[in-house]
Scaffold this motif. Structure first.
Motif, short mmCIF file in Angstrom:
data_model
loop_
_atom_site.label_atom_id
_atom_site.label_comp_id
_atom_site.label_asym_id
_atom_site.label_seq_id
_atom_site.Cartn_x
_atom_site.Cartn_y
_atom_site.Cartn_z
N ARG A 69 0.40 -67.45 60.93
CA ARG A 69 1.35 -66.52 61.54
C ARG A 69 1.18 -66.57 63.05
NH1 ARG A 69 -1.26 -62.32 60.67
NH2 ARG A 69 -2.89 -63.15 59.33
N HIS A 83 6.07 -67.96 67.68
CA HIS A 83 7.29 -68.19 66.90
C HIS A 83 7.09 -68.65 65.46
CE1 HIS A 83 9.53 -67.75 70.67
NE2 HIS A 83 8.64 -68.56 71.22
N SER A 134 5.64 -69.87 61.64
CA SER A 134 4.77 -69.42 60.55
C SER A 134 4.85 -70.39 59.38
CB SER A 134 5.19 -68.03 60.04
OG SER A 134 5.07 -67.03 61.02
N ASP A 194 10.44 -59.82 61.05
CA ASP A 194 11.26 -60.29 62.17
C ASP A 194 11.53 -61.79 62.13
OD1 ASP A 194 8.76 -61.26 62.79
OD2 ASP A 194 8.61 -60.28 64.75
N SER A 195 11.24 -62.42 60.98
CA SER A 195 11.39 -63.87 60.86
C SER A 195 12.39 -64.25 59.77
CB SER A 195 10.03 -64.51 60.53
OG SER A 195 9.11 -64.33 61.58
N ARG A 218 15.90 -62.53 58.02
CA ARG A 218 15.00 -61.53 58.59
C ARG A 218 15.44 -60.13 58.13
NH1 ARG A 218 16.40 -60.04 64.92
NH2 ARG A 218 18.56 -59.42 64.54
N ARG A 232 10.24 -66.56 63.90
CA ARG A 232 10.83 -65.36 64.49
C ARG A 232 12.21 -65.71 65.02
NH1 ARG A 232 5.43 -63.03 67.54
NH2 ARG A 232 4.69 -61.74 65.79
N CYS A 233 13.16 -64.81 64.81
CA CYS A 233 14.54 -65.15 65.14
C CYS A 233 15.28 -63.93 65.68
CB CYS A 233 15.25 -65.72 63.91
SG CYS A 233 15.38 -64.56 62.54
N LYS A 270 16.40 -70.20 64.42
CA LYS A 270 15.35 -70.86 65.21
C LYS A 270 14.58 -71.92 64.42
CE LYS A 270 15.77 -68.35 69.02
NZ LYS A 270 16.15 -68.95 70.32
#
Length: 328
Positions: free
Chosen positions: A39, A47, A49, A67-68, A108, A128-129, A170
């Motif tokens: 992570r 960013h 993971s 948040d991903s 997300r 994360r995006c 992303k």
């Protein structure tokens, strides 16, 4: 079904902060219930993971996307993925060396539940995006299988979540298969600075599985990362099934498959750029190798497997330095 090797001793596991090293042997980056749990918080970056989950027959696992954005990718076995009121049945595959696979996209801010009637191992690739995209199914038949390089630099790339292939905000993710004795991720390349139209800034995870030899002899390979800046990433690692390498910066490659042992790695990438793109720069000392490839045949062992739509030739994508090409 391929299984991780027994964990090899190593100091530290990164739960209380960033991992103490960039090479993570199998088991050293585990965190229940995951065999591998990378992570941003323990990778020391912002960013990317990757989690690897083993489910027993009839097993179930629920995880919050947070948040991903995530892709659930079967490594061996199949499952169903339920998220946002939808359910996707993933047929999966016997192993990463057997075929391409179908997969599921988890947005997300949602929750996903994996259930596997027969058991299996599953990669959760995340980034994360900033955008909310819909949950979707990715069929194995839509995965482009591409051959890159020639001769002993020949390899196969399954572009299941490459930019321009499958929509994410992303996340960029691909699979690479390298026949035993070959080099991939060569010439060494980097993507740790933003140079518009030439290089994108991306964090990257390599996750490895190595085919056993005759009689079940455990496989191995090697991964090199050389610094592109002062005190940058410097790795020369023997890699085995279940190992991972973190690449926040640096010239990465070659990835070397030992003779008799085909190599698989899953690449997971994400970065801060406004555009989702993979733009690379070749190492200036080694870029000349590309000039030796024209006219040479692709390794006849490739493709190790095909998607239902077949494969592209090694000239099917851009190969100019600074653009998407043959380095992977």
């Amino acid at each position: 079904m391929s299984r991780p090797a027994e964990p090899r001793p190593r100091e530290g596991h990164g739960r209380g902060g960033p991992f103490p090293a960039r090479h993570l042997p199998a088991g050293t980056a585990a965190g229940a219930p995951y065999d591998l749990d990378i992570r941003p918080e323990n990778a020391g970056w912002a960013h990317s993971s990757l989690k690897v989950l083993t489910l027993a027959p009839g097993g179930t696992h629920t995880f919050p996307a947070g948040d991903s954005e995530w892709i659930v990718l079967p490594l061996g076995g199949g499952c169903t993925v339920a998220t946002g009121g939808l359910s996707f049945t993933l047929r999966g595959r016997d192993s990463v060396f057997a075929s391409t696979t179908d997969f599921a996209y988890v947005p997300r801010g949602t929750t996903a539940t994996l259930t596997s009637a027969g058991g299996g191992r599953f990669a959760l690739a995340g980034a994360r995006c900033a955008r909310d995209l819909p949950a979707r199914y990715g069929p194995a038949s839509a995965v482009p299988v591409e051959l890159r390089g020639t001769g002993t630099c020949s390899r196969q790339v399954n572009n299941f979540a490459a930019e321009g292939v499958f929509a994410c905000d992303k996340l960029i993710a691909v699979e690479v298969l390298t026949p035993g004795g070959n080099w991939s991720s060569y010439p060494p390349h980097k993507h740790d600075e933003h140079h518009p139209g030439e290089e994108s800034e991306l964090e990257e995870i390599y996750y490895f599985e190595i085919a056993d030899g005759p009689g079940g002899t455990p496989g191995l390979g090697y991964q090199r990362v050389t610094p592109s800046r002062d005190e940058g990433t410097d790795v020369l690692a023997e890699v085995r099934t279940g190992d991972a390498v973190l690449i926040p910066d640096g010239w990465h490659g070659p990835s070397i498959a030992a003779p008799g042992h085909d190599m698989y790695y899953l690449n997971v990438m994400a970065g801060p750029g406004a555009e989702r793109e993979w733009l690379i720069r070749d190492h200036p000392d080694h870029a000349w190798i590309r000039g030796t490839w024209p006219g040479q045949p692709v390794d006849p062992r490739l493709p190790l497997h095909e998607s239902h739509q077949g494969h592209q030739g090694h000239e099917g994508r851009e190969s100019r330095q600074g653009h998407e090409g043959d380095a992977r």
